[in-house]
Every structure is written in C-alpha cells, then in structure tokens.
Design a protein around this motif. Structure first.
Motif, mmCIF file in Angstrom:
data_model
loop_
_atom_site.group_PDB
_atom_site.id
_atom_site.type_symbol
_atom_site.label_atom_id
_atom_site.label_comp_id
_atom_site.label_asym_id
_atom_site.label_seq_id
_atom_site.Cartn_x
_atom_site.Cartn_y
_atom_site.Cartn_z
ATOM 1 N N ARG A 120 0.861 -1.445 -0.070
ATOM 2 C CA ARG A 120 0.061 0.097 -0.046
ATOM 3 C C ARG A 120 0.889 1.351 0.055
ATOM 4 N N ALA A 121 2.168 1.215 0.298
ATOM 5 C CA ALA A 121 3.015 2.154 0.477
ATOM 6 C C ALA A 121 3.787 2.589 -1.088
ATOM 7 N N ALA A 122 3.652 1.559 -1.959
ATOM 8 C CA ALA A 122 4.126 1.710 -3.186
ATOM 9 C C ALA A 122 3.396 2.820 -4.086
ATOM 10 N N VAL A 123 4.235 3.211 -5.150
ATOM 11 C CA VAL A 123 3.501 4.224 -6.027
ATOM 12 C C VAL A 123 2.286 3.427 -6.775
ATOM 13 N N SER A 124 1.310 3.993 -6.675
ATOM 14 C CA SER A 124 -0.117 3.378 -7.207
ATOM 15 C C SER A 124 -0.936 4.363 -7.430
ATOM 16 N N LEU A 125 -2.064 4.302 -8.409
ATOM 17 C CA LEU A 125 -3.339 5.093 -8.598
ATOM 18 C C LEU A 125 -4.512 3.897 -8.617
ATOM 19 N N GLY A 126 -4.303 2.793 -8.127
ATOM 20 C CA GLY A 126 -5.297 2.037 -7.933
ATOM 21 C C GLY A 126 -5.644 1.062 -9.316
ATOM 22 N N GLU A 127 -4.425 0.903 -10.272
ATOM 23 C CA GLU A 127 -4.304 0.265 -11.421
ATOM 24 C C GLU A 127 -4.605 -1.152 -11.215
ATOM 25 N N GLY A 128 -5.201 -1.527 -12.686
ATOM 26 C CA GLY A 128 -5.460 -2.891 -12.439
ATOM 27 C C GLY A 128 -6.880 -3.565 -12.203
#
Length: 369
Positions: free
Chosen positions: A65-73
């Motif tokens: 949850r701390a990694a770069v993400s925009l909720g992809e996938g």
C-alpha cells in the motif's frame, strides 16, 4: 534489487547504474529475476491494485500500500460472444493498459532517486509515465512525435510533465529520447527497453487467471507493436505454468495492422527477426505502428513457443470493429480494437479467447480517415 541481463550477450548490469541497454549489442535488457508463486486463495483482502501479486513482481515494498499506485489493474472481463471475452483495460487511471508497466517504472525510479525521468511515446505510455511520475513526485520529460493525438498531448501536459515534441515519426521521438538518456542522473523509463515494464504488464494475465478461477482461456489475443503486452503475457504464462498453477499454456495470437506488420511478415517467412526495417505507413492503429521493434526476436519466439500465430487487419476492418464495439457499449480507440477486428475476420474455430481493449476512445476519437 536484481540485475539487468542481456538475453543475447549474457552481459549484466546493476539496476542502480541507470544503464538502459546492453553496452555490447545495444539491445534491450531482460531481468535476472525469479517470481515466487502466487496462491490464489491468499488474494482475498489484499490491496486492490496490481501490487496484490507482489510475490511475482521484481520490486518489493515493506507494504504494498506504500508503493506508487493509482489503483491500477483489476479491470473487468465482459463477454462479447459465447467464447470471446474482453478485458476492459481502458478503464485504467490514464485510460490505457500502459499503466500496468508505468507504475513499475515509476516505483523503480522512486527507489533509485534519479535527477530526472525521461520517456518516449506515441501517446499512451507517455501519458501513463507522466501520471505515475506526478504521483511519485518525480521530474518527468516525455518525447513524442509531432503527429501525436492532441488529446494525448493535452493529457501528458496536464500531469505537469515536460513535453518535447519531435519532428518526424515515432522512431524519431525514440532517437531523441535515447540521445538524452546518456546524461548523468537520467533514468530512461523506456517501456520497450526496460524489463520492469514487462513485469507490470504481466499482471494482465494474473488477473485473468484469478478472475477465471485459476485457469486461462485457450487463446490470448494481443495487439503487437513493440510487444510489451504480449511479452508480459508470455512471462505470466511461463510463471503460472512453471509453478503448476495452470495445466496448459494458452496460444498467444498476435495482431498487427496490415499497413505495417513487420513481425507478421517475419513469422510467415519463418524468420527469427524482422527481415529489414520497413518505412512507416500511416495506419489508424498508431499505437502498434512500429517498423523495427527492438524485442522482435523475443516476440517471435514467444508466439511460436505457444503454438500461436500472427493475424493482420486492414484499415477498413479496424474502422468497422471500432463502430461494432461502440454499438455494444464499448468506446475504444482504434489501436485497441485491432484484436476484435482480427477475430471478426479470422475467428478461432470455437476456441475460447480473452482479448484486451487497451485504450479509451476518448483518446483519439472515431476512426474516419
């Protein structure tokens, strides 16, 4: 972090050195990485992004949850016929499947802390990199050819990336970016040369496997230009099969526009590489209009290894397929409809198939020229 590995020369390089290609043959890197098995019954309750498959990814975070993400996938599967299912990858944060690889490159850059990130693109990959670099707080420059769709140019700029509009075609933009890639402290986030991108796109197949209850269809139909989705799919199939999580490998069916189809031509000729660089020909499928893909050998090998094949589609077939999908409620950009056009033209003799709808129609409008 693991090491880059050249599949042709066996040359290695630490990821931290920011080298973007093999110094001996100038070819793209692979990654010296072995994925751990992902147990399907362990996925319930995990983060709802591609980081849910962290065991299979070459980057580790203390908490996904701390990694770069925009909720992809986690894009949905929608039936088109009794045997053909579409995966709606245009429902990504930046409206294309390229988010899958971009999030990996942005997370890698965040960990490496370069002075700046650069990329080249015909639109979708540049948009995705710009968005994820913005999310990660990274300075980003994107090189694009002068004929790039205005909507894609607008989208890249909206993410506050620096735009370098290069006179000429897609290859001219790539050359300009590679010239800048040798500067100190620059991370070339190439969706073609950097293998972390492929380990992001492979989550496309992990999601299909999860959502189909631990199985895959008989065929995976994929549009191919530089081959980033197909090669990611091949990685996932190899990993799932190698870990005993699927019983058979699906055939990889690669689709190109007839106007520029160097891989299809090489495949039919029995060649191991594209036979000669071809002059770019205008096509509605701009995202796969690649005259000389750097990973051509790998793409051809991957398709042959699964008993797959190449199919080509005409401009008229692309137009008709886009309108047909729109009539079914799915507005997809012209590159993204190539696989549906191919299945309409050739069929698959009743075999089950999943195909990606890769980019939203809002990115380029209705194909009319």
């Amino acid at each position: 972090m693991t090491e880059y590995l050249c599949p042709m020369c066996d040359v290695r390089s630490p990821v931290e050195e920011l080298t973007w290609h093999c110094p001996q043959c100038q070819g793209p890197w692979d990654l010296d990485f072995t994925a751990f098995p992902v147990e399907r019954n362990s996925l319930s309750g995990r983060v709802n992004s591609l980081w849910r498959y962290e065991e299979a990814l070459p980057l580790r975070a203390s908490d996904a949850r701390a990694a770069v993400s925009l909720g992809e996938g986690r894009t949905p599967l929608v039936p088109l016929t009794d045997t053909v299912t579409a995966k709606l990858d245009f429902l990504m944060p930046t409206l294309s499947f390229k988010d899958r690889g971009a999030v990996m490159l942005a997370e890698l850059a965040r960990q490496l802390k370069p002075r700046r990130v650069i990329a080249d693109s015909s639109g979708n990959a540049g948009t995705a990199l710009a968005a994820y670099c913005a999310r990660a707080g990274l300075d980003c420059t994107v090189y694009i050819p002068e004929g790039t769709s205005p909507k894609k140019v607008e989208q890249i700029g909206a993410h506050d990336a620096h735009l370098e509009i290069v006179p000429g075609d897609r290859e001219a933009a790539a050359r300009a970016a590679r010239a800048a890639a040798g500067e100190d402290g620059v991370f070339y986030a190439s969706h073609v040369f950097n293998p972390y991108f492929l380990h992001g796109t492979k989550t496309y197949v992990y999601e299909i496997w999860e959502d189909l209850g631990g199985r895959l269809p008989e065929t995976l139909v994929v549009p191919v230009g530089n081959g980033t989705l197909l090669l990611g799919a091949a990685l996932a199939v190899d990993e799932l099969y190698g870990h005993g999580l699927i019983d058979e490998r699906p055939a990889l069916i690669a689709v190109q526009a007839a106007a520029i189809a160097p891989l299809a031509f090489a495949f039919r000729a029995g060649a191991d590489d594209v036979l000669a660089p071809t002059s770019p020909t205008p096509t509605l499928a701009e995202g796969i209009a690649i005259a000389h893909p750097p990973r051509a050998r790998q793409i051809l090998t991957a398709v042959r290894a699964t008993g797959g094949t190449f199919l080509t589609v005409t401009e008229d077939q692309i137009r008709a397929a886009q309108l047909d999908l729109a009539g079914r409620g799915l507005y997809v950009e012209s590159t993204g409809v190539a696989c549906w056009a191919a299945l309409g033209a050739y069929g698959l003799d009743g075999r089950s198939a999943v195909l990606p709808l890769c980019g939203a129609g809002l990115k380029s409008g209705v194909a009319t020229t």
